[in-house]
Design an enzyme around this catalytic site. Structure first.
Site, mmCIF file in Angstrom:
data_model
loop_
_atom_site.group_PDB
_atom_site.id
_atom_site.type_symbol
_atom_site.label_atom_id
_atom_site.label_comp_id
_atom_site.label_asym_id
_atom_site.label_seq_id
_atom_site.Cartn_x
_atom_site.Cartn_y
_atom_site.Cartn_z
ATOM 1 C CE LYS A 69 82.573 67.036 -19.354
ATOM 2 N NZ LYS A 69 81.258 67.520 -18.920
ATOM 3 C CE LYS A 105 72.619 64.516 -22.427
ATOM 4 N NZ LYS A 105 73.588 64.890 -23.468
ATOM 5 C CB SER A 362 83.073 69.686 -21.815
ATOM 6 O OG SER A 362 81.877 70.390 -21.619
HETATM 7 N N1 GLU Z 1 75.158 68.126 -23.309
HETATM 8 C C1 GLU Z 1 76.154 68.229 -24.302
HETATM 9 C C2 GLU Z 1 76.076 67.043 -25.244
HETATM 10 O O1 GLU Z 1 75.049 66.431 -25.403
HETATM 11 C C3 GLU Z 1 77.544 68.489 -23.732
HETATM 12 C C4 GLU Z 1 78.090 67.450 -22.836
HETATM 13 C C5 GLU Z 1 79.401 67.844 -22.136
HETATM 14 O O2 GLU Z 1 79.936 68.909 -22.411
HETATM 15 O O3 GLU Z 1 79.842 67.045 -21.299
HETATM 16 O O4 GLU Z 1 77.006 66.727 -25.927
#
Ligand code: GLU
Length: 470
Positions: A69, A105, A362
């Protein structure tokens, strides 16, 4: 420090924490390394018909839990090293707040501020198609989300592309989170990271024994705060600190500069001013800082960097005057900057904990999409009936009736947003308490070391039971 060594910085923090653990050396190496990366280049047409080659990445740092994720970043400067570093931080933050995912990511090298909507849509859809082709996306595989430069609109394009190119199963929408509510998103996701930042700062400020050496009283109310970044994270963090916490937001920094008012800035008014004027500068009653980085060094109680990585380094660490640095962004303090801040007794609330609210919500969105039902649907009316019975019993007992205007508030069943926000609050508070306990009980140098150590031990523990073939 060059941006190219962001992963080194994360690994440095990790190694320092690993020295306090008795986890097997090989397992430590496995937890630290990035499991898989996909680096791609594809052609996309611009509106004028010309073709541009777009470079993009997806890094899956750890598969100890599935799916992996993490957000997708659109930025002309994004690199594979940065993507891997951010994926690693996702692994650790999920472990820390008890979200059962591995870390990932994505990065796409484009500038969303200068590109047309049509171009962005074509890039997003093509990127999604590439991820599908290589099995780098799916409800059980890898689930993207918004990050710097992306938001609900891009997540909707991803969900739609996935739905159309893959078999449309019942849980298709769980392939991505941070979607618009109308497309199976969840209320509360938009503000989740910033709100989580507020809950995290609030939890930290409750500990008198930690505030005293800093010369601070407990509680958020009245604290003087400078926030860097008025994007999704910075805006909501500042908003909740001001409106729920009664803090004084004295400074706000954006890419074009910063503004400062010792009596406080109204966050919504600044947001609207920037929208109308195209700049944060020249806000009525505020002092302009044409170089925003100077405002980072201004006197305040809490500095909240909520923009990008590597903002506090060996270059400016000695000049930071805040007593607490609350890392709302990912990696805003590099390891050289960190050494200087630690030396000077500045308390840092580490990114891997503080900005975990986004991925926490999320997770709720993913659960909802998998279950195919919203959280309030099954519970809300039932709770209302139970509360009504309770209220009636109390009324009978005391021989009086609650005023009619109080009744609806007393008996109403929770909305989905209320359920989500209550769960987020609990998750952030609980995680801080574990972090704090590990920091103190194991006599670790700081909260960050406690965070990395806790995350390492949790990830290693799940490897012990699966994921290693004999
Ligand atoms: N981009 C966000 C973070 O760095 C959210 C990641 C997500 O919700 O999967 O935590």
């Amino acid at each position: 420090m060059s941006r190219g060594s962001f992963f080194e910085s994360v690994s440095h923090y990790f190694n320092r924490a690993a020295a306090f653990s008795d986890v097997d050396k090989g397992l430590i190496d496995q937890v630290r390394c990035c499991n898989s990366t996909y680096r791609m280049r594809f052609p996309v047409k611009r509106d004028d018909g010309s073709i541009v080659v777009v470079e993009a990445f997806r890094a899956e740092h750890s598969h100890h839990r599935l799916p992996t994720k993490g957000g997708i970043r659109f930025s002309p400067d994004v690199t594979i090293d940065e993507t891997i570093a951010l994926a690693a931080l996702m692994t650790y933050k999920c472990a820390l707040v008890g979200v059962p995912f591995g870390g990932a990511k994505g990065g796409v090298c484009i500038d969303p501020r200068t590109e047309s909507e049509g171009f962005l849509e074509r890039v997003t859809r093509r990127y999604t198609a590439e991820l599908i082709r290589k099995n780098f996306i799916g409800p059980d595989i890898d689930v993207p989300a918004p990050d710097y430069g992306t938001g609900e609109r891009e997540m909707a394009w991803i969900a739609d592309t996935y739905k159309n190119l893959k078999i449309n199963s019942a849980d298709t929408y769980a392939c991505v989170t941070g979607k618009p509510i109308s497309m199976h998103g969840i209320p509360g996701r938009r503000q989740a990271t910033g709100l989580g930042v507020y809950y995290g700062i609030r939890a930290c400020l409750e500990h008198q024994e930690d505030m005293q050496p800093l010369g601070l009283t407990t509680g958020v109310a009245g604290k003087r705060i400078i926030v860097q970044g008025l994007g999704n994270v910075g805006y909501y963090a500042a908003w909740y600190l001001q409106n729920e916490g009664q803090a004084i937001i004295t400074g706000i920094i954006e890419r074009e500069g910063g503004i400062y008012n010792t009596n406080g800035l109204n966050v919504d008014a600044v947001f609207n001013h920037r929208k109308a004027e195209g700049t944060i500068l020249n806000f009525p009653g505020a002092q302009n800082f044409t170089n925003g980085m100077e405002l980072l060094e201004h006197e305040c109680d809490i500095l909240v960097p909520a923009a990008l990585e590597n903002q506090i380094t060996s270059e400016n660490g000695a000049r930071i005057q805040a007593k607490i640095v609350a890392e709302a962004a990912n990696g805003p303090v590099d390891f050289e900057g960190e050494a200087i801040l630690s030396e000077r007794g500045i308390l840092m609330i580490p990114d891997m904990y503080l900005n975990a609210g986004g991925v926490t919500v999320s997770y709720f969105e993913w659960l909802k999409n998998r279950a195919g039902v919203s959280f309030d649907r099954m519970l809300s009316r039932h709770e209302e009936l139970v509360k009504r019975e309770l209220v009636e019993a109390v009324e009978q007992l005391i021989g009086a009736k609650f005023p009619g205007d109080q009744l609806p508030r007393l008996i109403h069943g929770p909305s989905e947003e209320e359920i989500v926000i209550a769960a987020l609050e609990q998750s952030m508070t609980k995680a801080y308490n574990s972090l704090h306990r590990v920091w103190k009980e194991r006599k670790l140098p700081d909260l960050r070391t406690a965070g990395f150590l806790l995350a390492l031990e949790r990830v290693a523990e799940s490897y012990r039971h699966h994921g290693i073939f004999p």
